[in-house]
Design a protein around this motif. Structure first.
Motif, PDB file in Angstrom:
ATOM      1  N   TYR A 398       0.556   9.540  -2.657  1.00 50.95           N
ATOM      2  CA  TYR A 398       0.268   8.321  -1.900  1.00 50.95           C
ATOM      3  C   TYR A 398       1.489   7.408  -1.837  1.00 50.95           C
ATOM      4  O   TYR A 398       1.876   6.951  -0.758  1.00 50.95           O
ATOM      5  CB  TYR A 398      -0.925   7.577  -2.532  1.00 50.95           C
ATOM      6  CG  TYR A 398      -1.245   6.281  -1.815  1.00 50.95           C
ATOM      7  CD1 TYR A 398      -1.928   6.278  -0.610  1.00 50.95           C
ATOM      8  CD2 TYR A 398      -0.826   5.053  -2.337  1.00 50.95           C
ATOM      9  CE1 TYR A 398      -2.195   5.100   0.066  1.00 50.95           C
ATOM     10  CE2 TYR A 398      -1.092   3.865  -1.670  1.00 50.95           C
ATOM     11  CZ  TYR A 398      -1.777   3.898  -0.467  1.00 50.95           C
ATOM     12  OH  TYR A 398      -2.020   2.726   0.202  1.00 50.95           O
ATOM     13  N   ASN A 403       1.470   5.027   1.723  1.00 47.91           N
ATOM     14  CA  ASN A 403       1.646   3.626   1.355  1.00 47.91           C
ATOM     15  C   ASN A 403       2.375   2.879   2.467  1.00 47.91           C
ATOM     16  O   ASN A 403       1.966   2.935   3.614  1.00 47.91           O
ATOM     17  CB  ASN A 403       2.385   3.535   0.008  1.00 47.91           C
ATOM     18  CG  ASN A 403       2.323   2.137  -0.576  1.00 47.91           C
ATOM     19  OD1 ASN A 403       1.387   1.401  -0.305  1.00 47.91           O
ATOM     20  ND2 ASN A 403       3.312   1.762  -1.357  1.00 47.91           N
ATOM     21  N   VAL A 404       3.472   2.217   2.155  1.00 42.45           N
ATOM     22  CA  VAL A 404       4.183   1.403   3.148  1.00 42.45           C
ATOM     23  C   VAL A 404       5.293   2.232   3.790  1.00 42.45           C
ATOM     24  O   VAL A 404       6.037   2.902   3.085  1.00 42.45           O
ATOM     25  CB  VAL A 404       4.832   0.186   2.454  1.00 42.45           C
ATOM     26  CG1 VAL A 404       5.460  -0.735   3.484  1.00 42.45           C
ATOM     27  CG2 VAL A 404       3.822  -0.542   1.621  1.00 42.45           C
ATOM     28  N   LEU A 489      -6.661  -0.359  -5.775  1.00 46.14           N
ATOM     29  CA  LEU A 489      -5.299  -0.170  -5.257  1.00 46.14           C
ATOM     30  C   LEU A 489      -4.417  -1.421  -5.378  1.00 46.14           C
ATOM     31  O   LEU A 489      -3.237  -1.314  -5.748  1.00 46.14           O
ATOM     32  CB  LEU A 489      -5.364   0.312  -3.800  1.00 46.14           C
ATOM     33  CG  LEU A 489      -4.054   0.808  -3.193  1.00 46.14           C
ATOM     34  CD1 LEU A 489      -3.451   1.932  -4.014  1.00 46.14           C
ATOM     35  CD2 LEU A 489      -4.281   1.286  -1.759  1.00 46.14           C
TER      36      LEU A 489
ATOM     37  N   PRO B  14       0.333  -2.179   4.013  1.00 46.49           N
ATOM     38  CA  PRO B  14      -0.127  -1.159   3.060  1.00 46.49           C
ATOM     39  C   PRO B  14      -1.637  -1.169   2.879  1.00 46.49           C
ATOM     40  O   PRO B  14      -2.154  -1.329   1.789  1.00 46.49           O
ATOM     41  CB  PRO B  14       0.594  -1.556   1.777  1.00 46.49           C
ATOM     42  CG  PRO B  14       0.779  -3.015   1.889  1.00 46.49           C
ATOM     43  CD  PRO B  14       0.928  -3.326   3.355  1.00 46.49           C
ATOM     44  N   VAL B  16      -5.527   0.593   3.630  1.00 44.85           N
ATOM     45  CA  VAL B  16      -6.151   1.886   3.845  1.00 44.85           C
ATOM     46  C   VAL B  16      -7.094   1.724   5.030  1.00 44.85           C
ATOM     47  O   VAL B  16      -7.873   0.765   5.092  1.00 44.85           O
ATOM     48  CB  VAL B  16      -6.917   2.315   2.579  1.00 44.85           C
ATOM     49  CG1 VAL B  16      -7.568   3.661   2.787  1.00 44.85           C
ATOM     50  CG2 VAL B  16      -5.963   2.355   1.397  1.00 44.85           C
ATOM     51  N   PHE B  20     -10.691   6.013   6.777  1.00 44.97           N
ATOM     52  CA  PHE B  20     -10.492   6.648   5.478  1.00 44.97           C
ATOM     53  C   PHE B  20     -11.564   6.201   4.498  1.00 44.97           C
ATOM     54  O   PHE B  20     -12.121   7.001   3.742  1.00 44.97           O
ATOM     55  CB  PHE B  20      -9.100   6.308   4.926  1.00 44.97           C
ATOM     56  CG  PHE B  20      -8.837   6.937   3.588  1.00 44.97           C
ATOM     57  CD1 PHE B  20      -8.382   8.235   3.495  1.00 44.97           C
ATOM     58  CD2 PHE B  20      -9.096   6.238   2.402  1.00 44.97           C
ATOM     59  CE1 PHE B  20      -8.166   8.828   2.262  1.00 44.97           C
ATOM     60  CE2 PHE B  20      -8.883   6.820   1.164  1.00 44.97           C
ATOM     61  CZ  PHE B  20      -8.416   8.118   1.096  1.00 44.97           C
ATOM     62  N   TRP B  21     -11.865   4.896   4.502  1.00 49.02           N
ATOM     63  CA  TRP B  21     -12.907   4.380   3.608  1.00 49.02           C
ATOM     64  C   TRP B  21     -14.246   5.053   3.886  1.00 49.02           C
ATOM     65  O   TRP B  21     -14.971   5.444   2.960  1.00 49.02           O
ATOM     66  CB  TRP B  21     -13.059   2.859   3.773  1.00 49.02           C
ATOM     67  CG  TRP B  21     -12.099   2.069   2.941  1.00 49.02           C
ATOM     68  CD1 TRP B  21     -11.101   1.253   3.389  1.00 49.02           C
ATOM     69  CD2 TRP B  21     -12.056   2.012   1.506  1.00 49.02           C
ATOM     70  NE1 TRP B  21     -10.417   0.703   2.328  1.00 49.02           N
ATOM     71  CE2 TRP B  21     -10.984   1.154   1.158  1.00 49.02           C
ATOM     72  CE3 TRP B  21     -12.789   2.607   0.482  1.00 49.02           C
ATOM     73  CZ2 TRP B  21     -10.646   0.864  -0.159  1.00 49.02           C
ATOM     74  CZ3 TRP B  21     -12.460   2.327  -0.836  1.00 49.02           C
ATOM     75  CH2 TRP B  21     -11.393   1.466  -1.136  1.00 49.02           C
TER      76      TRP B  21
END
Lengths: 610, 94
Positions: A398, A403-404, A489, B14, B16, B20-21
């Motif tokens: 990830y 991620n970014v 997260l 960044p 999600v 996806f969730w």
């Protein structure tokens, strides 16, 4: 090819490494791949039993002990080397190529050693060769890390040597067997400690995440596979069923997870993950039943494959971007999709996701903990299984590939890297779906005594259809681990930091120790210099010179006064006497007179005594 | 090596994605439903400890997965306050 029946496979690689030194880069790299393949073939040709018994210092060595356990480790060591050399086609360094071959060769030397002397020599050769894989990075950090790495391993080696010598003294045998290693209590614990340092058991673990991430791209792959797994092999040989290993292994599994979660450097995350995985194996050796040992061998086999694959994917990213910190990486799936897919297969395999190799090996160890009623160990291993998915299964891919998006647009990894990774990724899935070839090479002695049909069920349908309930529970464990990762997260946001580990004691602690020793001992030294050397001793010297002169002057004063009543004359005679005492220069007549007086006194004393 | 993009680069957020969730929750839901359909292997049959029998309860692996990972993350976060140091922390040491 009968010659290959009687040559230690490690020797093939070590001698080959020396020959390859003379060749140009391309031939050298091709030669290394060929040597790994030849080593694999040579191992397949070996017949069970012991052979090659040269004598050294009156001891009969056993250079080649072949059985299912040594062959299983031999296969995976050479297989991993084969893929790693293909992956490292970009690497032109002569030293690195040689060091890697000697490292693999000496690891094979340990695996096929039938006596403790051969074991120890190969063990130390491994430490030396592997140090060059860290040094080859040629940065100041790698230089210092290599220095610490070799010091830790030499210390561990000396502890092991002490144990081996005690064992030889106690038993009169140099056989590398459990009976000899454990007969003498003190020898046993020295040997165990020496091995556990190489296995990166807590608290002797920090050398691994300290040194491995500082190694070269190629070095990291090799380092991830051999030192710790050779330690696991020696634990299998020497300490099966040693219950102390169960808590040690459990602590390793949890420690690896927590530190991997703290880490920012992708290769350091993988380094902590090695400790976590070796923890499962150490625990399995501690459980020690036939099935547990078979599980440890299977897990070591699968672990080397997926761990090397993960280090390769991290290496490919490092090769293309020059970066290894999560705070500097991200979004690489856009331009390195194949590396991402292959790395993710490794991440899924380490997490024991069904249809990957980790599922068919780690579950054996966990099952044996349950079968043998180690309730707490079983629980810790299940928790650690969830934690593996958290830190290696999700966190690594990830933060590196998703991620970014940080604007990095590197090219896809070079073809040789993709081929090396592809080979291992294929094995991860192939063994996960069809583990029969793996189960077939596990120790036969263990398979014959299996309490259940666990390893007999080697077909896809037996594992995934007949035991579907196990797939469901693993599926639940992993799905809810993933949920926890994404729910929390925001708490996992990476920071450009390092984590303080046990190496603090010899890095910062040693510095403080040096400072304390410097201030206390050198302070004591300075005080001794000032008060003893510069004050007391000169005073004693003066006293030693002046006191006899003063006493003599007092004795002679009446004589001098009779000869010369003048005070100035007396003072002059006194000064002359002191000067003569100080320089030790008396007229011969004075000395003769003194000798005469002393002799007369002795004679007088002698007569009086009579 | 890395190539600089032609346009000024704006980093992604960044986050999600919603899809996806949904997929993640569905996966979790399916895994729970499957337990209803498939009889589970019984752990520690010979043990009479209450905890051992609790391991056979419905949703044990669901709770274990979520709680173990949540605890690990929170523990790591807490320990981070103590154990995290600047990258140059060891620079002045051998």
């Amino acid at each position: 090819m009968t010659l290959l029946n009687s040559i230690p496979p490690g020797l093939i690689l070590i001698l080959g490494a020396i020959v390859l030194l003379l060749l140009p880069a391309t031939a050298r790299k091709a030669g290394a791949i060929a040597l790994a393949a030849l080593g694999f073939y040579a191992i397949s040709q070996l017949e069970d039993g012991e052979q090659l018994f040269p004598t050294l210092l009156g001891f009969k060595l056993t250079l080649l002990r072949v059985d299912a356990t040594s062959k299983a480790f031999g296969y995976i060591f050479t297989l991993c080397a084969f893929a790693a050399f293909i992956f490292s086609w970009h690497e032109k360094s002569r030293a690195e190529n040689t060091a890697a071959l000697v490292y693999v060769g000496s690891a094979l030397g340990v695996v096929f050693a039938g006596d403790m002397i051969t074991w120890y020599v190969c063990w130390e050769l491994m430490a030396i060769a592997s140090t060059f894989l860290v040094l080859a990075r040629k940065t100041e950090k790698s230089l210092k890390a290599a220095q610490r790495y070799i010091l830790v391993h030499l210390t561990g080696g000396l502890i092991l040597l002490a144990g081996i010598l005690l064992a030889i003294q106690a038993t009169g045998s140099i056989a590398f067997t459990s009976e000899v290693l454990t007969q003498n209590e003190m020898a046993k614990y020295f040997i165990l400690l020496g091995i556990l340092i190489n296995a990166a058991a807590v608290p002797f673990s920090s050398w691994l995440p300290d040194a491995y991430p500082e190694s070269t791209i190629m070095g990291g792959i090799f380092l991830s596979a051999y030192t710790t797994k050779t330690a696991v092999y020696t634990l299998i040989r020497g300490f099966p069923g040693e219950e102390l290993l169960i808590p040690i292994g459990c602590v390793m599994t949890l420690y690896g997870i927590i530190y991997a979660l703290l880490e920012n450097d992708m290769r350091r995350i993988l380094a902590y993950s090695i400790i976590n995985q070796v923890g499962f194996m150490v625990c399995g050796v501690g459980i020690g039943t036939n099935l547990a040992i078979a599980g440890v061998v299977a897990h070591a086999f699968c672990h080397i494959i997926y761990k090397a694959l993960l280090w390769m994917s991290a290496g490919a990213v490092l090769y293309r971007t020059g970066k290894s910190k999560c705070t500097e990486l991200g979004g690489l799936y856009k331009t390195m999709p194949i590396t991402m897919i292959l790395g993710t297969i490794g991440a899924l395999a380490i997490s024991s996701v069904p249809f990957t190799s980790g599922f068919v090996s780690k579950t054996i160890i966990v099952a044996t903990a349950e079968q043998n009623n180690y309730l707490w160990a079983w629980l810790v291993l299940e928790i650690a299984s969830a934690g593996v998915f958290l830190h290696a299964g999700i966190k690594f891919p990830y933060f590196v590939f998703f991620n970014v998006d940080r604007g990095l647009r590197p090219k896809e990894a070079p073809k040789p890297m993709l081929i090396g990774m592809g080979l291992l990724a294929f094995l991860c899935i192939y063994l996960g779906c069809h583990p029969a070839p793996l189960y077939d090479i596990l120790p036969l002695v263990h398979r014959s005594a299996l309490p259940e049909a666990t390893l007999e069920s080697t077909t896809f349908s037996a594992i995934y259809v007949d035991h579907f309930a196990n797939v469901v529970t693993m599926f639940q464990l992993l799905a809810f681990s993933a949920l926890a990762f994404f729910v929390f997260l925001p708490l996992l946001k990476r920071t450009p930091t390092i984590s303080i580990d046990f190496d603090w004691f010899y890095r910062k602690g040693a510095k403080w120790f040096f400072w304390t020793a410097d201030k206390s001992l050198n302070g004591l030294n300075a005080a001794a210099d000032k008060y003893v050397i510069k004050t007391l001793l000169p005073a004693l010297t003066r006293f030693a010179l002046v006191a006899p002169a003063t006493l003599t002057a007092m004795a002679l004063k009446p004589v001098w006064r009779a000869m010369d009543p003048d005070e100035a004359g007396l003072a002059k005679r006194r000064d002359e006497l002191v000067a003569k005492f100080t320089t030790g220069t008396f007229p011969i007549a004075y000395s003769a007179a003194c000798v005469l007086i002393i002799l007369s006194l002795l004679v007088l004393i002698g007569r009086t005594a009579d | 090596m890395s190539e600089t993009p032609e346009k000024p680069f704006v980093p992604d957020e960044p986050t999600v994605s919603r899809k996806f969730w949904i997929a993640l929750w569905l996966t979790c839901g399916v895994s729970v439903l499957l337990e209803l359909l498939v009889p589970r292997h019984v752990h520690f049959e010979s043990s009479d400890s209450a905890f051992a029998s609790a391991t056979n309860g419905f949703g044990f692996y669901v709770a274990l997965g979520f709680l173990a990972c949540s605890s690990a993350i929170l523990l790591a976060k807490g320990l981070g306050l103590l154990l995290k140091a600047k990258e140059n922390y060891y620079d002045d040491t051998p």
